[in-house]
Design a protein around this motif. Sequence first.
Motif, PDB file in Angstrom:
ATOM      1  N   LEU A 155       0.890  -1.240  -0.123  1.00  0.00           N
ATOM      2  CA  LEU A 155      -0.071   0.092   0.035  1.00  0.00           C
ATOM      3  C   LEU A 155       0.861   1.169  -0.003  1.00  0.00           C
ATOM      4  CD1 LEU A 155      -2.575  -1.389   2.843  1.00  0.00           C
ATOM      5  CD2 LEU A 155      -2.888  -0.810   0.257  1.00  0.00           C
ATOM      6  N   GLU A 156       0.375   2.027  -0.776  1.00  0.00           N
ATOM      7  CA  GLU A 156       1.116   3.402  -0.918  1.00  0.00           C
ATOM      8  C   GLU A 156      -0.068   4.444  -0.420  1.00  0.00           C
ATOM      9  OE1 GLU A 156       2.745   6.609  -4.331  1.00  0.00           O
ATOM     10  OE2 GLU A 156       2.793   4.417  -4.929  1.00  0.00           O
ATOM     11  N   PRO A 157      -0.120   5.013   0.809  1.00  0.00           N
ATOM     12  CA  PRO A 157      -1.075   6.017   0.793  1.00  0.00           C
ATOM     13  C   PRO A 157      -0.874   7.576   0.176  1.00  0.00           C
ATOM     14  CG  PRO A 157      -0.005   5.508   2.970  1.00  0.00           C
ATOM     15  CD  PRO A 157       0.691   4.968   1.804  1.00  0.00           C
ATOM     16  N   ILE A 158      -2.189   7.873  -0.361  1.00  0.00           N
ATOM     17  CA  ILE A 158      -1.925   9.216  -1.063  1.00  0.00           C
ATOM     18  C   ILE A 158      -2.999  10.123  -0.707  1.00  0.00           C
ATOM     19  CG2 ILE A 158      -1.236   8.028  -3.284  1.00  0.00           C
ATOM     20  CD1 ILE A 158      -3.963   8.206  -4.394  1.00  0.00           C
ATOM     21  N   ASP A 159      -2.989  11.245  -1.017  1.00  0.00           N
ATOM     22  CA  ASP A 159      -4.316  12.293  -0.714  1.00  0.00           C
ATOM     23  C   ASP A 159      -5.642  11.798  -0.767  1.00  0.00           C
ATOM     24  OD1 ASP A 159      -2.399  14.176   0.178  1.00  0.00           O
ATOM     25  OD2 ASP A 159      -2.728  15.624  -1.541  1.00  0.00           O
ATOM     26  N   SER A 160      -6.248  12.349  -0.027  1.00  0.00           N
ATOM     27  CA  SER A 160      -8.013  12.352  -0.438  1.00  0.00           C
ATOM     28  C   SER A 160      -8.362  12.828  -1.773  1.00  0.00           C
ATOM     29  CB  SER A 160      -8.724  12.858   0.486  1.00  0.00           C
ATOM     30  OG  SER A 160      -8.284  12.685   1.792  1.00  0.00           O
ATOM     31  N   PRO A 161      -9.302  12.117  -2.437  1.00  0.00           N
ATOM     32  CA  PRO A 161      -9.739  12.805  -3.508  1.00  0.00           C
ATOM     33  C   PRO A 161     -10.519  13.983  -3.299  1.00  0.00           C
ATOM     34  CG  PRO A 161     -10.400  10.397  -3.544  1.00  0.00           C
ATOM     35  CD  PRO A 161      -9.930  11.093  -2.170  1.00  0.00           C
ATOM     36  N   PRO A 162     -10.868  14.895  -4.351  1.00  0.00           N
ATOM     37  CA  PRO A 162     -11.961  15.989  -4.065  1.00  0.00           C
ATOM     38  C   PRO A 162     -13.094  15.566  -3.833  1.00  0.00           C
ATOM     39  CG  PRO A 162     -11.287  15.695  -6.436  1.00  0.00           C
ATOM     40  CD  PRO A 162     -10.387  14.841  -5.910  1.00  0.00           C
ATOM     41  N   GLN A 163     -13.664  16.153  -2.573  1.00  0.00           N
ATOM     42  CA  GLN A 163     -14.810  15.672  -2.107  1.00  0.00           C
ATOM     43  C   GLN A 163     -15.831  15.775  -3.059  1.00  0.00           C
ATOM     44  OE1 GLN A 163     -16.893  13.717  -0.318  1.00  0.00           O
ATOM     45  NE2 GLN A 163     -16.065  14.203   1.820  1.00  0.00           N
ATOM     46  N   CYS A 164     -16.869  14.794  -3.122  1.00  0.00           N
ATOM     47  CA  CYS A 164     -18.140  14.868  -3.796  1.00  0.00           C
ATOM     48  C   CYS A 164     -19.045  13.888  -3.340  1.00  0.00           C
ATOM     49  CB  CYS A 164     -17.472  14.352  -5.356  1.00  0.00           C
ATOM     50  SG  CYS A 164     -16.965  12.639  -5.185  1.00  0.00           S
ATOM     51  N   TRP A 165     -20.381  13.858  -3.850  1.00  0.00           N
ATOM     52  CA  TRP A 165     -21.119  12.504  -3.521  1.00  0.00           C
ATOM     53  C   TRP A 165     -20.907  11.368  -4.462  1.00  0.00           C
ATOM     54  CZ3 TRP A 165     -24.891  13.146  -0.025  1.00  0.00           C
ATOM     55  CH2 TRP A 165     -25.167  14.302   0.527  1.00  0.00           C
ATOM     56  N   VAL A 166     -21.236  10.169  -3.708  1.00  0.00           N
ATOM     57  CA  VAL A 166     -20.991   9.119  -4.403  1.00  0.00           C
ATOM     58  C   VAL A 166     -22.398   8.343  -4.465  1.00  0.00           C
ATOM     59  CG1 VAL A 166     -19.738   6.753  -4.327  1.00  0.00           C
ATOM     60  CG2 VAL A 166     -18.583   9.028  -3.706  1.00  0.00           C
ATOM     61  N   VAL A 167     -22.848   7.980  -5.628  1.00  0.00           N
ATOM     62  CA  VAL A 167     -24.062   7.350  -5.581  1.00  0.00           C
ATOM     63  C   VAL A 167     -23.917   5.939  -5.919  1.00  0.00           C
ATOM     64  CG1 VAL A 167     -26.443   7.151  -6.745  1.00  0.00           C
ATOM     65  CG2 VAL A 167     -25.225   9.458  -6.243  1.00  0.00           C
ATOM     66  N   LEU A 168     -24.286   4.996  -5.238  1.00  0.00           N
ATOM     67  CA  LEU A 168     -23.771   3.532  -5.262  1.00  0.00           C
ATOM     68  C   LEU A 168     -25.102   2.821  -5.737  1.00  0.00           C
ATOM     69  CD1 LEU A 168     -22.030   3.479  -1.979  1.00  0.00           C
ATOM     70  CD2 LEU A 168     -20.859   2.942  -4.073  1.00  0.00           C
ATOM     71  N   ALA A 169     -25.321   2.093  -6.505  1.00  0.00           N
ATOM     72  CA  ALA A 169     -26.332   1.213  -6.912  1.00  0.00           C
ATOM     73  C   ALA A 169     -26.013  -0.436  -7.125  1.00  0.00           C
ATOM     74  CB  ALA A 169     -27.137   1.663  -8.162  1.00  0.00           C
ATOM     75  N   LYS A 170     -26.685  -1.153  -6.342  1.00  0.00           N
ATOM     76  CA  LYS A 170     -26.202  -2.646  -6.593  1.00  0.00           C
ATOM     77  C   LYS A 170     -27.385  -3.353  -6.975  1.00  0.00           C
ATOM     78  CE  LYS A 170     -25.237  -6.983  -4.154  1.00  0.00           C
ATOM     79  NZ  LYS A 170     -26.699  -7.632  -4.199  1.00  0.00           N
ATOM     80  N   PRO A 171     -27.420  -3.830  -8.277  1.00  0.00           N
ATOM     81  CA  PRO A 171     -28.397  -4.638  -8.837  1.00  0.00           C
ATOM     82  C   PRO A 171     -28.626  -5.865  -7.748  1.00  0.00           C
ATOM     83  CG  PRO A 171     -26.547  -4.876 -10.427  1.00  0.00           C
ATOM     84  CD  PRO A 171     -26.128  -3.899  -9.152  1.00  0.00           C
ATOM     85  N   PRO A 172     -29.714  -6.491  -8.075  1.00  0.00           N
ATOM     86  CA  PRO A 172     -30.150  -7.768  -7.257  1.00  0.00           C
ATOM     87  C   PRO A 172     -29.303  -9.107  -7.847  1.00  0.00           C
ATOM     88  CG  PRO A 172     -32.148  -7.063  -8.493  1.00  0.00           C
ATOM     89  CD  PRO A 172     -30.909  -6.306  -9.092  1.00  0.00           C
ATOM     90  N   ILE A 173     -28.164  -8.921  -7.970  1.00  0.00           N
ATOM     91  CA  ILE A 173     -27.426 -10.322  -8.294  1.00  0.00           C
ATOM     92  C   ILE A 173     -26.045 -10.378  -7.481  1.00  0.00           C
ATOM     93  CG2 ILE A 173     -28.189 -10.474 -10.564  1.00  0.00           C
ATOM     94  CD1 ILE A 173     -25.738  -9.035 -11.315  1.00  0.00           C
ATOM     95  N   ASN A 174     -25.612 -11.764  -7.044  1.00  0.00           N
ATOM     96  CA  ASN A 174     -24.334 -11.711  -6.356  1.00  0.00           C
ATOM     97  C   ASN A 174     -23.321 -12.107  -7.244  1.00  0.00           C
ATOM     98  OD1 ASN A 174     -25.693 -10.906  -3.934  1.00  0.00           O
ATOM     99  ND2 ASN A 174     -25.969 -13.038  -3.229  1.00  0.00           N
ATOM    100  N   VAL A 175     -22.409 -11.376  -7.207  1.00  0.00           N
ATOM    101  CA  VAL A 175     -21.129 -11.916  -8.246  1.00  0.00           C
ATOM    102  C   VAL A 175     -19.908 -12.305  -7.294  1.00  0.00           C
ATOM    103  CG1 VAL A 175     -19.464 -10.730  -9.551  1.00  0.00           C
ATOM    104  CG2 VAL A 175     -21.716 -10.243  -9.809  1.00  0.00           C
ATOM    105  N   SER A 176     -19.461 -13.123  -7.609  1.00  0.00           N
ATOM    106  CA  SER A 176     -18.273 -14.134  -6.983  1.00  0.00           C
ATOM    107  C   SER A 176     -16.988 -13.798  -7.340  1.00  0.00           C
ATOM    108  CB  SER A 176     -18.386 -15.653  -7.273  1.00  0.00           C
ATOM    109  OG  SER A 176     -17.072 -16.188  -7.204  1.00  0.00           O
TER     110      SER A 176
END
Length: 284
Positions: A155-176
């Motif tokens: 791991l190489e830690p870096i700065d935080s990205p510019p702040q923003c909204w993150v909209v997450l959507a998960k369709p009703p399937i499970n992926v392995s």
Amino acid sequence: MKVFEKAPAKINLSLDVLRKREDGYHEVEMVMTMVDLADRIEMQELPRDTIIISSQAGYIPLDEKNLAFQAAKLIKDRYDVKQGVYIHLDKKIPVAAGLAGGSSDAAATLRGLNRLWKLNIPAEELQRLGAELGSDVPFCVTGGTAVARGRGEKLEPIDSPPQCWVVLAKPPINVSTSEIYGKLRAAAIQHHPSTERIVEAIVHKRFDLLCASLGNVLEEVTLDLYPEVRQLKECMIRLGADGVLMSGSGPTVFGLVSKEAKVPRIYNGLRGFCKDVYAVRLLT
Ligand code: ATP
């Protein structure tokens, strides 16, 4: 005594696979960060030498297959701890979603038990223990934003990205995850994302460049296998997200959005498509 830890979800701003290694793992290069969608882990001392897991989520294993159980067992064995622990997982992160929910629970368990049992294990050692549990666990131990290489543990830690909204959507399937990596032909990947460009966008807080540089080579596999993930991506772009990408091996798709005023339209539009939709901020 009791301790609590938050276990936030991770998203991949990029995920590149450089090659398949002789040991069966893939050599990756990923930029990962965390979002404000988190499981909450409660850990309580037990006088008996046992590990008990419970959760309100009916669909995760509560035995030695649970990653929090494995984390507790590992730290107990390695540091010869004789007490037991009762661990309650209040799951908020969708399961098998590409958001590293299980890995983050394992990392939070390592941090929490380090405190509960006053072991004073340094973060780097917790990360080394985490690597024994899964490739995403070392990142989840410290969180923040980092470039991860190797199989995810360098791991190489870096700065935080510019702040923003993150909209997450998960369709009703499970992926392995293992199925998707299994189907990836590393030598035949057409488009590799540029880690350098993503890092440059983050370091210089250039939101437009960040959105334009998002990339995940596993999309080639998951989008072909599950057309609903492709549709979800297209839908999020149509609704006006500034940058859209699948996280991990999917099926969760996230959209980065700079203007708060755009978020309700995207959120409501996606709710017509699937029920697991979240509008959150980056954890910066
Ligand atoms: P990754 O991207 O790291 O593979 P993921 O977000 O796709 O993770 P998880 O939510 O971590 O997937 O779940 C993957 C599998 O792990 C599921 O099959 C689930 O049953 C199992 N699992 C074990 N422990 C946990 C846990 N604490 N929370 C969620 N899933 C768990």
